[in-house]
Design a protein around this motif. Structure first.
Motif, PDB file in Angstrom:
ATOM      1  N   PRO A  14      46.978  39.315  51.732  1.00 36.76           N
ATOM      2  CA  PRO A  14      47.176  40.743  51.065  1.00 36.76           C
ATOM      3  C   PRO A  14      46.822  40.364  49.276  1.00 36.76           C
ATOM      4  O   PRO A  14      47.368  39.737  48.756  1.00 36.76           O
ATOM      5  CB  PRO A  14      47.278  41.597  51.394  1.00 36.76           C
ATOM      6  N   VAL A  15      45.554  41.083  48.893  1.00 37.18           N
ATOM      7  CA  VAL A  15      45.196  40.697  47.292  1.00 37.18           C
ATOM      8  C   VAL A  15      46.735  40.552  46.700  1.00 37.18           C
ATOM      9  O   VAL A  15      47.131  40.322  45.490  1.00 37.18           O
ATOM     10  CB  VAL A  15      44.444  41.375  46.422  1.00 37.18           C
ATOM     11  N   GLY A  16      47.955  41.693  46.382  1.00 34.94           N
ATOM     12  CA  GLY A  16      48.748  42.697  46.136  1.00 34.94           C
ATOM     13  C   GLY A  16      49.781  41.151  45.914  1.00 34.94           C
ATOM     14  O   GLY A  16      50.240  40.864  45.036  1.00 34.94           O
ATOM     15  N   GLN A  17      49.995  40.798  47.393  1.00 32.18           N
ATOM     16  CA  GLN A  17      50.584  39.794  47.601  1.00 32.18           C
ATOM     17  C   GLN A  17      50.364  38.701  46.264  1.00 32.18           C
ATOM     18  O   GLN A  17      50.918  37.531  45.938  1.00 32.18           O
ATOM     19  CB  GLN A  17      51.624  39.036  48.811  1.00 32.18           C
ATOM     20  N   VAL A  18      49.057  37.879  46.918  1.00 34.57           N
ATOM     21  CA  VAL A  18      48.578  37.110  45.566  1.00 34.57           C
ATOM     22  C   VAL A  18      48.773  37.214  44.327  1.00 34.57           C
ATOM     23  O   VAL A  18      49.133  35.993  43.558  1.00 34.57           O
ATOM     24  CB  VAL A  18      46.766  36.751  45.784  1.00 34.57           C
ATOM     25  N   ALA A  19      48.366  38.486  43.925  1.00 32.29           N
ATOM     26  CA  ALA A  19      48.867  38.186  42.668  1.00 32.29           C
ATOM     27  C   ALA A  19      50.380  38.267  42.600  1.00 32.29           C
ATOM     28  O   ALA A  19      50.173  37.761  40.784  1.00 32.29           O
ATOM     29  CB  ALA A  19      48.185  39.940  41.870  1.00 32.29           C
ATOM     30  N   ASP A  46      33.030  48.106  49.156  1.00 28.01           N
ATOM     31  CA  ASP A  46      33.020  48.979  48.502  1.00 28.01           C
ATOM     32  C   ASP A  46      33.727  48.874  46.950  1.00 28.01           C
ATOM     33  O   ASP A  46      34.395  48.407  46.482  1.00 28.01           O
ATOM     34  CB  ASP A  46      32.745  49.992  49.302  1.00 28.01           C
ATOM     35  N   ALA A  47      33.026  49.505  45.964  1.00 24.01           N
ATOM     36  CA  ALA A  47      33.097  49.744  44.672  1.00 24.01           C
ATOM     37  C   ALA A  47      34.629  50.658  44.897  1.00 24.01           C
ATOM     38  O   ALA A  47      35.315  49.485  43.782  1.00 24.01           O
ATOM     39  CB  ALA A  47      32.201  51.181  44.258  1.00 24.01           C
ATOM     40  N   ALA A  48      34.687  51.060  45.721  1.00 23.51           N
ATOM     41  CA  ALA A  48      36.765  51.973  45.383  1.00 23.51           C
ATOM     42  C   ALA A  48      36.981  50.586  45.800  1.00 23.51           C
ATOM     43  O   ALA A  48      38.412  50.211  45.166  1.00 23.51           O
ATOM     44  CB  ALA A  48      37.362  52.276  46.209  1.00 23.51           C
ATOM     45  N   GLY A  49      36.992  49.514  47.095  1.00 29.88           N
ATOM     46  CA  GLY A  49      37.972  48.640  47.007  1.00 29.88           C
ATOM     47  C   GLY A  49      37.851  47.236  45.729  1.00 29.88           C
ATOM     48  O   GLY A  49      38.866  46.945  45.657  1.00 29.88           O
ATOM     49  N   ARG A  50      36.965  47.344  45.032  1.00 24.72           N
ATOM     50  CA  ARG A  50      36.462  45.924  44.182  1.00 24.72           C
ATOM     51  C   ARG A  50      37.243  46.504  42.905  1.00 24.72           C
ATOM     52  O   ARG A  50      37.728  46.038  42.002  1.00 24.72           O
ATOM     53  CB  ARG A  50      35.214  46.204  43.733  1.00 24.72           C
ATOM     54  N   ARG A  51      37.274  47.922  42.642  1.00 23.30           N
ATOM     55  CA  ARG A  51      38.162  48.561  41.290  1.00 23.30           C
ATOM     56  C   ARG A  51      39.241  48.732  42.076  1.00 23.30           C
ATOM     57  O   ARG A  51      40.144  47.900  41.004  1.00 23.30           O
ATOM     58  CB  ARG A  51      37.954  50.101  41.293  1.00 23.30           C
ATOM     59  N   GLU A  52      40.242  48.323  43.244  1.00 26.79           N
ATOM     60  CA  GLU A  52      41.616  48.230  43.256  1.00 26.79           C
ATOM     61  C   GLU A  52      42.335  46.493  43.673  1.00 26.79           C
ATOM     62  O   GLU A  52      43.050  46.654  42.910  1.00 26.79           O
ATOM     63  CB  GLU A  52      41.522  48.778  44.862  1.00 26.79           C
ATOM     64  N   VAL A  53      41.072  45.894  43.994  1.00 25.89           N
ATOM     65  CA  VAL A  53      41.386  44.651  43.520  1.00 25.89           C
ATOM     66  C   VAL A  53      41.455  44.686  41.915  1.00 25.89           C
ATOM     67  O   VAL A  53      42.565  43.925  41.787  1.00 25.89           O
ATOM     68  CB  VAL A  53      40.180  43.746  44.315  1.00 25.89           C
ATOM     69  N   ALA A  54      40.702  44.842  41.142  1.00 30.08           N
ATOM     70  CA  ALA A  54      40.808  44.738  39.824  1.00 30.08           C
ATOM     71  C   ALA A  54      42.082  44.965  39.304  1.00 30.08           C
ATOM     72  O   ALA A  54      42.591  44.500  38.358  1.00 30.08           O
ATOM     73  CB  ALA A  54      39.644  45.943  39.002  1.00 30.08           C
ATOM     74  N   ALA A  55      42.645  46.722  39.538  1.00 32.79           N
ATOM     75  CA  ALA A  55      43.371  47.349  39.072  1.00 32.79           C
ATOM     76  C   ALA A  55      44.606  46.091  39.876  1.00 32.79           C
ATOM     77  O   ALA A  55      45.502  46.256  38.829  1.00 32.79           O
ATOM     78  CB  ALA A  55      43.259  48.481  39.633  1.00 32.79           C
ATOM     79  N   THR A  56      44.119  45.701  40.289  1.00 32.60           N
ATOM     80  CA  THR A  56      46.077  45.224  41.387  1.00 32.60           C
ATOM     81  C   THR A  56      46.037  44.023  40.469  1.00 32.60           C
ATOM     82  O   THR A  56      47.246  43.559  39.923  1.00 32.60           O
ATOM     83  CB  THR A  56      45.355  44.578  42.098  1.00 32.60           C
ATOM     84  N   PHE A  57      45.518  43.506  39.694  1.00 34.66           N
ATOM     85  CA  PHE A  57      45.533  42.038  39.463  1.00 34.66           C
ATOM     86  C   PHE A  57      45.793  42.253  37.746  1.00 34.66           C
ATOM     87  O   PHE A  57      46.667  41.306  36.651  1.00 34.66           O
ATOM     88  CB  PHE A  57      44.208  41.056  39.445  1.00 34.66           C
ATOM     89  N   ARG A  58      45.357  43.258  37.297  1.00 34.03           N
ATOM     90  CA  ARG A  58      45.152  43.157  35.692  1.00 34.03           C
ATOM     91  C   ARG A  58      47.005  44.348  35.682  1.00 34.03           C
ATOM     92  O   ARG A  58      47.226  43.732  34.632  1.00 34.03           O
ATOM     93  CB  ARG A  58      44.280  44.762  35.181  1.00 34.03           C
ATOM     94  N   ALA A  59      47.520  45.172  36.816  1.00 30.89           N
ATOM     95  CA  ALA A  59      48.461  45.022  36.272  1.00 30.89           C
ATOM     96  C   ALA A  59      50.055  44.029  36.845  1.00 30.89           C
ATOM     97  O   ALA A  59      50.567  43.854  35.834  1.00 30.89           O
ATOM     98  CB  ALA A  59      49.003  46.406  37.991  1.00 30.89           C
ATOM     99  N   ALA A  60      49.442  43.200  37.499  1.00 30.41           N
ATOM    100  CA  ALA A  60      50.018  42.013  36.786  1.00 30.41           C
ATOM    101  C   ALA A  60      50.529  40.620  36.374  1.00 30.41           C
ATOM    102  O   ALA A  60      50.984  39.921  36.148  1.00 30.41           O
ATOM    103  CB  ALA A  60      49.789  41.250  38.462  1.00 30.41           C
ATOM    104  N   GLY A  61      48.932  40.904  35.346  1.00 30.74           N
ATOM    105  CA  GLY A  61      49.430  40.346  34.304  1.00 30.74           C
ATOM    106  C   GLY A  61      48.207  38.883  35.022  1.00 30.74           C
ATOM    107  O   GLY A  61      48.400  37.702  33.795  1.00 30.74           O
ATOM    108  N   VAL A  62      47.469  38.946  36.051  1.00 30.13           N
ATOM    109  CA  VAL A  62      46.550  37.609  36.205  1.00 30.13           C
ATOM    110  C   VAL A  62      45.617  38.037  36.268  1.00 30.13           C
ATOM    111  O   VAL A  62      44.967  39.131  36.612  1.00 30.13           O
ATOM    112  CB  VAL A  62      47.696  37.231  37.373  1.00 30.13           C
ATOM    113  N   GLU A  63      44.397  36.800  35.683  1.00 24.79           N
ATOM    114  CA  GLU A  63      43.258  37.074  35.736  1.00 24.79           C
ATOM    115  C   GLU A  63      42.566  36.301  37.327  1.00 24.79           C
ATOM    116  O   GLU A  63      43.326  35.959  37.575  1.00 24.79           O
ATOM    117  CB  GLU A  63      42.712  35.642  34.224  1.00 24.79           C
ATOM    118  N   ILE A  64      41.285  37.170  36.901  1.00 25.94           N
ATOM    119  CA  ILE A  64      40.934  36.743  38.611  1.00 25.94           C
ATOM    120  C   ILE A  64      39.817  35.612  37.785  1.00 25.94           C
ATOM    121  O   ILE A  64      38.213  35.517  36.701  1.00 25.94           O
ATOM    122  CB  ILE A  64      39.858  37.680  38.971  1.00 25.94           C
ATOM    123  N   LEU A  65      40.254  34.352  38.249  1.00 19.24           N
ATOM    124  CA  LEU A  65      39.383  33.335  37.708  1.00 19.24           C
ATOM    125  C   LEU A  65      37.697  33.479  37.694  1.00 19.24           C
ATOM    126  O   LEU A  65      36.734  33.433  37.312  1.00 19.24           O
ATOM    127  CB  LEU A  65      40.144  31.738  37.614  1.00 19.24           C
TER     128      LEU A  65
END
Length: 266
Positions: A14-19, A46-65
């Motif tokens: 899951p993306v949260g664990q990756v971050a 979907d759009a909501a899922g994309r927002r969630e992924v972006a927010a998860t990495f942003r909160a962790a201080g990690v960029e999506i390369l």
């Protein structure tokens, strides 16, 4: 230089664990593998899922390369499915604030000149769409276009800033090209560099960085000498080698190895 790793090394996590893995082990970014049906991030999200992924990495201080697609831009067949796939992956990257989309050549047995022309035509067609969204398409040194010289032929035909190169150190090495030869031809186009390690050309199971034969020190030295200030992304191919050790336990040592190489080349 900044350090990232690919989710190819942590398949299905899951993306949260990756971050969290990235943040806890000192990595600045993550390359997200996008394979629909296999990974939590793909073009069908979907759009909501994309927002969630972006927010998860942003909160962790990690960029999506970037988004690692499996599109083959030189593959035989009609253009439209490839163009549609390119646009879909660019849109996904833009929604996630990821600057890059990785593509493969995939020319197979097509004569090189013909494969170059097909790949260039398709990449050029989507380049304005990518540029409008702040995304660059990166042709990886891989399969039919293994060396930097191979990739540079295509990129020279495209001639658009929104299309560049991803230097996979394994494949340029397998192609017999030294880092000192790869960098100059890719420098005008280079997005980022994928690092990894293997035991030999015949034994390609992933190893911890520094335990194999790939010229990682030479690669970092060449980049440093040129004052290149980009990303080194560790692609640990756990997905294809399930018996390989888990990446999570190797991340800190891998990041420290890259840092030592960087310090040694300063």
């Amino acid at each position: 230089m900044r350090f990232a790793f690919s989710t190819l090394g942590v398949p299905g996590l899951p993306v949260g664990q990756v971050a969290r893995l990235a943040a806890d082990n000192g990595f600045h970014g993550v390359e997200l593998r996008a394979a629909e049906g296999e990974e939590p991030v793909h073009t069908g999200l979907d759009a909501a899922g994309r927002r969630e992924v972006a927010a998860t990495f942003r909160a962790a201080g990690v960029e999506i390369l970037g988004i690692a697609s499996y599109l083959e831009v030189a593959a035989p067949g009609p253009d439209d499915p490839v163009l549609d796939g390119l646009r879909a992956h660019v849109a996904l990257a833009a929604d996630l604030a990821a600057p890059f989309v990785r593509v493969f050549p995939g020319g197979g047995g097509t004569p090189p000149e013909q494969a170059d022309a097909v790949a260039a035509r398709r990449l050029a067609a989507v380049a304005p769409y990518a540029a409008e969204r702040g995304v660059r398409l990166l042709l990886e040194t891989h399969d039919s276009h293994r060396t930097g010289a191979d990739a540079a032929r295509v990129l020279g035909l495209v001639g658009h800033r929104a299309v560049g190169a991803l230097w996979d150190v394994l494949h340029t090495w397998l192609g017999g090209e030294e880092p000192s030869a790869t960098y100059p031809v890719l420098a005008p186009h280079l997005g980022y560099v994928q690092v990894k390690d293997v035991a030999s050309a015949e034994e390609s199971a992933p190893l911890p960085l520094g335990q194999g034969v790939l010229p990682l020190a030479e690669c970092v030295e060449v980049l440093s000498r040129a004052d290149w200030d980009g990303w080194l992304c560790w692609e640990y191919e756990k997905r294809w080698y399930p018996r390989a050790p888990e990446l999570a336990g190797l991340l800190r040592a891998g990041r420290e190895h890259l840092a030592r190489l960087l310090a040694g080349s300063a």
